[in-house]
Design a protein around this motif. Structure first.
Motif, PDB file in Angstrom:
ATOM      1  N   GLU A 782       1.709  13.828  36.506  1.00  0.00           N
ATOM      2  CA  GLU A 782       0.370  14.162  36.006  1.00  0.00           C
ATOM      3  C   GLU A 782       0.434  15.319  35.000  1.00  0.00           C
ATOM      4  O   GLU A 782      -0.336  15.341  34.040  1.00  0.00           O
ATOM      5  N   LEU A 786      -0.979  15.183  31.312  1.00  0.00           N
ATOM      6  CA  LEU A 786      -1.905  16.190  30.803  1.00  0.00           C
ATOM      7  C   LEU A 786      -1.424  16.753  29.474  1.00  0.00           C
ATOM      8  O   LEU A 786      -2.234  16.983  28.556  1.00  0.00           O
ATOM      9  N   ILE A 816      -6.321  13.436  37.043  1.00  0.00           N
ATOM     10  CA  ILE A 816      -6.207  14.770  36.427  1.00  0.00           C
ATOM     11  C   ILE A 816      -7.582  15.387  36.232  1.00  0.00           C
ATOM     12  O   ILE A 816      -7.813  16.567  36.549  1.00  0.00           O
ATOM     13  N   LEU A 817      -8.526  14.598  35.710  1.00  0.00           N
ATOM     14  CA  LEU A 817      -9.881  15.124  35.483  1.00  0.00           C
ATOM     15  C   LEU A 817     -10.516  15.582  36.795  1.00  0.00           C
ATOM     16  O   LEU A 817     -11.177  16.628  36.863  1.00  0.00           O
ATOM     17  N   LEU A 820      -8.784  18.869  38.060  1.00  0.00           N
ATOM     18  CA  LEU A 820      -9.116  20.040  37.248  1.00  0.00           C
ATOM     19  C   LEU A 820     -10.598  20.370  37.289  1.00  0.00           C
ATOM     20  O   LEU A 820     -11.000  21.454  36.852  1.00  0.00           O
ATOM     21  N   VAL A 822     -13.037  18.814  35.612  1.00  0.00           N
ATOM     22  CA  VAL A 822     -13.643  18.710  34.281  1.00  0.00           C
ATOM     23  C   VAL A 822     -14.171  17.297  34.094  1.00  0.00           C
ATOM     24  O   VAL A 822     -13.815  16.362  34.825  1.00  0.00           O
ATOM     25  N   ARG A 825     -11.712  14.326  28.648  1.00  0.00           N
ATOM     26  CA  ARG A 825     -10.341  14.577  28.202  1.00  0.00           C
ATOM     27  C   ARG A 825     -10.285  15.845  27.338  1.00  0.00           C
ATOM     28  O   ARG A 825      -9.316  16.604  27.380  1.00  0.00           O
ATOM     29  N   GLU A 827     -12.201  18.550  27.615  1.00  0.00           N
ATOM     30  CA  GLU A 827     -12.215  19.731  28.484  1.00  0.00           C
ATOM     31  C   GLU A 827     -10.858  19.923  29.150  1.00  0.00           C
ATOM     32  O   GLU A 827     -10.381  21.060  29.298  1.00  0.00           O
ATOM     33  N   ALA A 828     -10.222  18.832  29.568  1.00  0.00           N
ATOM     34  CA  ALA A 828      -8.917  18.938  30.212  1.00  0.00           C
ATOM     35  C   ALA A 828      -7.890  19.510  29.245  1.00  0.00           C
ATOM     36  O   ALA A 828      -7.065  20.353  29.608  1.00  0.00           O
ATOM     37  N   ALA A 832      -5.884  23.073  29.569  1.00  0.00           N
ATOM     38  CA  ALA A 832      -4.421  23.106  29.549  1.00  0.00           C
ATOM     39  C   ALA A 832      -3.906  24.116  28.536  1.00  0.00           C
ATOM     40  O   ALA A 832      -2.955  24.856  28.797  1.00  0.00           O
TER      41      ALA A 832
END
Length: 838
Positions: A782, A786, A816-817, A820, A822, A825, A827-828, A832
């Motif tokens: 992941e 990311l 992942i979203l 995190l 969020v 994508r 915002e992710a 990061a």
């Protein structure tokens, strides 16, 4: 008659609505400042007390009648000790003033503040201070102190001056000339319009000149010989008895008590009343309680100057006989220097005694003793520079009397201490001259301790204690703490408080205990000791002097604990009290350190600049001497000015003996090591207590040692800011543990609220590609996904790059979203980048 001035009255009313506060009424002589103030005070429901300054007055002259009126109205019990510690220096009726090491000025200021505030609690209060352009320096200092520290509603200070003055927070009201319409109103409805125009032009709208021109009559108004003639025009219409009384008042001074006027005029009560009534009706003199004052100083000057020289001398002599409190000045003006000298001696006017000194005339004491007394008076009045000059002159005249010389040296040490100068040489000499004076031996022990000469300090403190100097227990307690026995030190501090011979020693014991506990890393104990001391200082009326000392102790401890906002509040409150120079310097330095830690280098520079002039010489020993150097070095590093930092470090290493410093040697060596100026510590640097061990560990890490050891040392101390800085450096040395180190440092920066520390941590995290958000639980795959999302790749492109299906790629992105927290994508990717993942 009062005319016009509606805007100025409104401004005074506005100041009254915003009490506590002050209004400064400014205008040329005769423009109507006093009349404006009188009209305002007539309209307010308040107790109005008035005083005023006059050329040649003694210290605090403008305040004496004000404070005396308040004491008479409400009693001396409004202030601790009935005013005998401070106010008694101005109001002898309160009793004999006590002696204190700070020589009374701090007590006087605080007791005056308490008197005004507590009087205002009983009834709204207006203090009127006239003619402040003539006020002495001490009186202006007291006024500034009151304006900075009056916090409770009720009191308003209204001052008048011919020139603008810098008064903290005062509303400035400028009194303009009268317009022609106002001049017409002042002259009355029957005034000829042409005459009004001529008088308005000639007077330029000055109400005093308007009245003088009008009283002089039409012809005289058109061709006056001089302003003095204008001012005396009303007086020339008086009868002989009234004019004689007016002349007596002019010679007597700005304000003349009724009894003095009667005695000098040689009239009984009825005759005096008959003589005064026309003078008062003409408004040449005004009634002020049981005294008479000139409506304007210019009128008094004109009357005085109209006297023949012989008349002046005779009237001054009669005033001297009738008015003992002012006899010295009147005999002097009368030309009788011998009687002036005797009167000045009886009144304790030592500067006047020096002016009149004649070696041919016998005196109750010699010239050296008068110099010493004048030095104390100068210090009471706030002029420490003059006090030092007088004390030094006295030392040169005492001859072979060792005890007198020793006591004068002690006085000069007290003076120079407030100037921020070292008194070690003077104390050594004083002890040699008077080897059985326990107080001198104890003072020498304290100064030796400040200068790092511990063995000699202990010997002298022990000797002083054996001779009965219980304050030496404070020095012995500090030396015991340096040996590492804090329990024994606490016992000695408790003994010092229990046997303290005065309030000053009591508060010094609290400050000393707070200082040694802070140095040992016992921050909780240091905070408790400082707070107990501050409470005692407030109770004793010494919050401005010793209270400021304790505020610097408390502020330093609060900074160590990471409680910067609390420290700011404590230190700013202390500075607002305008403490004596050395105490102010300590507060300024701690406040500067807070400003620097909070990312305010300009403010820190300003505070440092204010502190340095107050710390001349080796003020209070090597630690106090090096404290501003350390702050300046850190300031230079914060501004990336390595040249300035290097020059300062070079100065410290070459000009100072760091083995004599217990608090600041290691921190300065840390700066030197960071600049690459030193790699091995000089021999003999003391390392006492947890804090100094942590600084030494930091120095060793800067020289290539272990930052993990520095982290462990600061963690044991419990100073979060220093710990966070060590964690940042440790992250660069141990990449495997960098994430945990930097996230802990980031949490500390957020808790403290320090922008520079936040930036330092964020920069280190970005360089190490470490996330500061904590572990979101992303798997290695992941994390790979990311990073590709952050590059802007689609699910299909990610699948192709990682050799997985597009469906699997989409599942990874969704997980992942969610992890995190969020919604997209974008915002992710931003998260990061912020946390150093990409």
């Amino acid at each position: 008659m009062f005319v016009g001035r509606r805007a100025e009255l409104a401004a005074l009313a506005g100041a009254w609505a915003r009490t506590p506060g002050a209004a400064l009424v400014v205008g040329e002589a005769g423009i109507g400042k006093s009349r404006l103030v009188a009209e305002f005070t007539r309209q307010v429901d308040a107790l109005v007390v008035a005083g005023g300054a006059d050329p040649g007055n003694v210290a605090y002259a403008a305040f004496v009648p004000v404070l005396r009126r308040l004491v008479r109205a409400y009693g001396p019990e409004l202030v601790p000790g009935g005013g005998r510690h401070g106010l008694a220096r101005l109001l002898p009726e309160l009793g004999e003033a006590g002696e204190h090491r700070d020589l009374g000025r701090a007590r006087l200021f605080e007791e005056a503040l308490l008197l005004v505030e507590r009087a205002a609690e009983r009834r709204p209060l207006v203090l009127v201070l006239e003619d402040l352009h003539w006020a002495d320096r001490a009186g202006r200092d007291l006024l500034a102190f009151l304006l900075r520290n009056l916090t409770r509603p009720g009191p308003l200070i209204v001052a008048t001056s011919r020139e603008p003055l810098r008064l903290p927070g005062a509303t400035v009201i400028r009194v303009p000339p009268l317009a022609t319409d106002d001049v017409a109103a002042l002259l009355g409805p029957d005034a000829d319009p042409g005459e009004v125009a001529r008088i308005a032009a000639r007077s330029e709208g000055n109400p005093l000149f308007v009245e003088a021109l009008a009283e002089a009559g039409g012809a005289a108004a058109r061709t006056p010989a001089s302003l003095r003639e204008l001012l005396l025009a009303g007086a020339e219409r008086l009868g002989r008895a009234s004019l004689d009384v007016l002349r007596v008042a002019a010679v007597a001074g700005r304000s003349t008590p009724h009894e003095v006027l009667r005695s000098v005029a040689g009239l009984d009560d009825l005759a005096l009343d008959d003589a005064l009534r026309p003078v008062v009706s003409a408004r040449l003199l005004l009634v002020d309680g049981d005294a008479y004052v000139f409506r304007h100083a210019l009128i008094r000057d004109a009357v005085y100057e109209d006297l023949l020289p012989g008349e002046r001398r005779r009237l001054h002599a009669r005033c001297a006989e009738a008015w003992p409190e002012q006899a010295a000045d009147h005999w002097y003006a009368a030309g009788d220097r011998r009687r002036a000298f005797d009167a000045a001696w009886r009144a304790g006017r030592w500067e006047r005694v020096l002016d009149l000194w004649d070696p041919a005339h016998p005196a109750p004491a010699d010239h050296a003793e008068v110099l010493a007394l004048a030095a104390r008076d100068a210090l009471h009045a706030g002029d420490a520079v003059r006090a030092e000059e007088l004390a030094t002159r006295a030392l040169g005249e005492v001859g072979d009397d060792p005890l007198r010389a020793a006591r004068l040296l002690e006085l000069r040490v007290a003076i120079r201490d407030l100037l921020g100068e070292d008194g070690l040489d003077d104390l050594r000499l004083a002890v040699r001259l008077a080897p059985r004076e326990s107080r001198l031996i104890g003072a020498l022990a304290t100064t030796l301790y400040w200068n790092g000469q511990d063995a000699e300090a202990r010997a002298h403190a022990t000797a002083a204690l054996a001779l009965g100097d219980t304050p030496s227990l404070v020095t012995l307690a500090a030396l015991t703490a340096l040996d590492g026995d804090l329990d024994a030190a606490a016992t000695l501090y408790a003994r010092a408080r229990a046997s303290a011979p005065d309030d000053d020693t009591l508060l010094i014991s609290y400050a000393g205990e707070a200082d040694v506990l802070e140095a040992a890393g016992e921050h909780a104990g240091a905070e408790a000791a400082a707070r107990r001391g501050l409470a005692q200082a407030e109770h004793l009326g010494m919050v401005r002097s010793r209270g400021a000392h304790l505020a610097s102790n408390l502020g330093e401890t609060l900074v160590s604990l990471g409680r910067h906002q609390e420290a700011r509040a404590v230190l700013d409150a202390a500075l607002a009290l305008d403490p004596p120079p050395i105490h102010r310097a300590w507060v300024l330095l701690v406040r500067g350190a807070v400003a620097l830690l909070d990312g305010e280098p300009d403010a820190a520079e300003d505070l440092l600049g204010q502190a340095r002039p107050l710390m001349r010489g080796r003020s209070r020993g090597y630690d106090s001497c090096l404290e501003p150097d350390l702050l300046e070095a850190k300031l230079a590093l914060a501004r990336a000015d390595t040249g300035r930092a290097g020059r300062l470090v070079e100065h410290v290493l070459t000009e100072h003996d760091l083995t004599l410093s217990r608090r600041y040697a290691w921190p300065l060596l840390v700066v030197a090591a960071r600049l690459g100026r030193i790699h091995v510590a000089p021999a003999g640097i003391a390392t006492t207590g947890l804090v100094q061990r942590a600084h030494r560990a930091t120095f060793e890490a800067e020289c290539g040692g272990s930052w993990a050891a520095a982290v462990a040392a600061w963690r044991a101390v419990g100073q979060p800011y220093a710990l966070a800085q060590a964690l940042v450096r440790a992250a660069g040395q141990d990449r495997a543990a960098a994430g945990d180190s930097l996230r802990e440092a980031a949490a500390i920066a957020e808790r403290i609220g320090s922008p520079p520390l936040r930036r330092e941590v964020a920069a280190a995290a970005a360089a190490a590609r470490v996330s500061l958000a904590g572990d979101p639980g992303l798997s290695p795959r992941e994390l790979e996904v990311l990073r590709l999302v952050a590059e802007g790749l689609s699910n299909r492109q990610i699948a192709e790059r990682l050799f997985i299906s597009a469906r699997t790629s989409g599942v990874h992105v969704s997980n992942i979203l969610a992890k995190l927290g969020v919604a997209s994508r974008v915002e992710a990717a931003a998260l990061a980048r912020r946390d150093g993942v990409v």
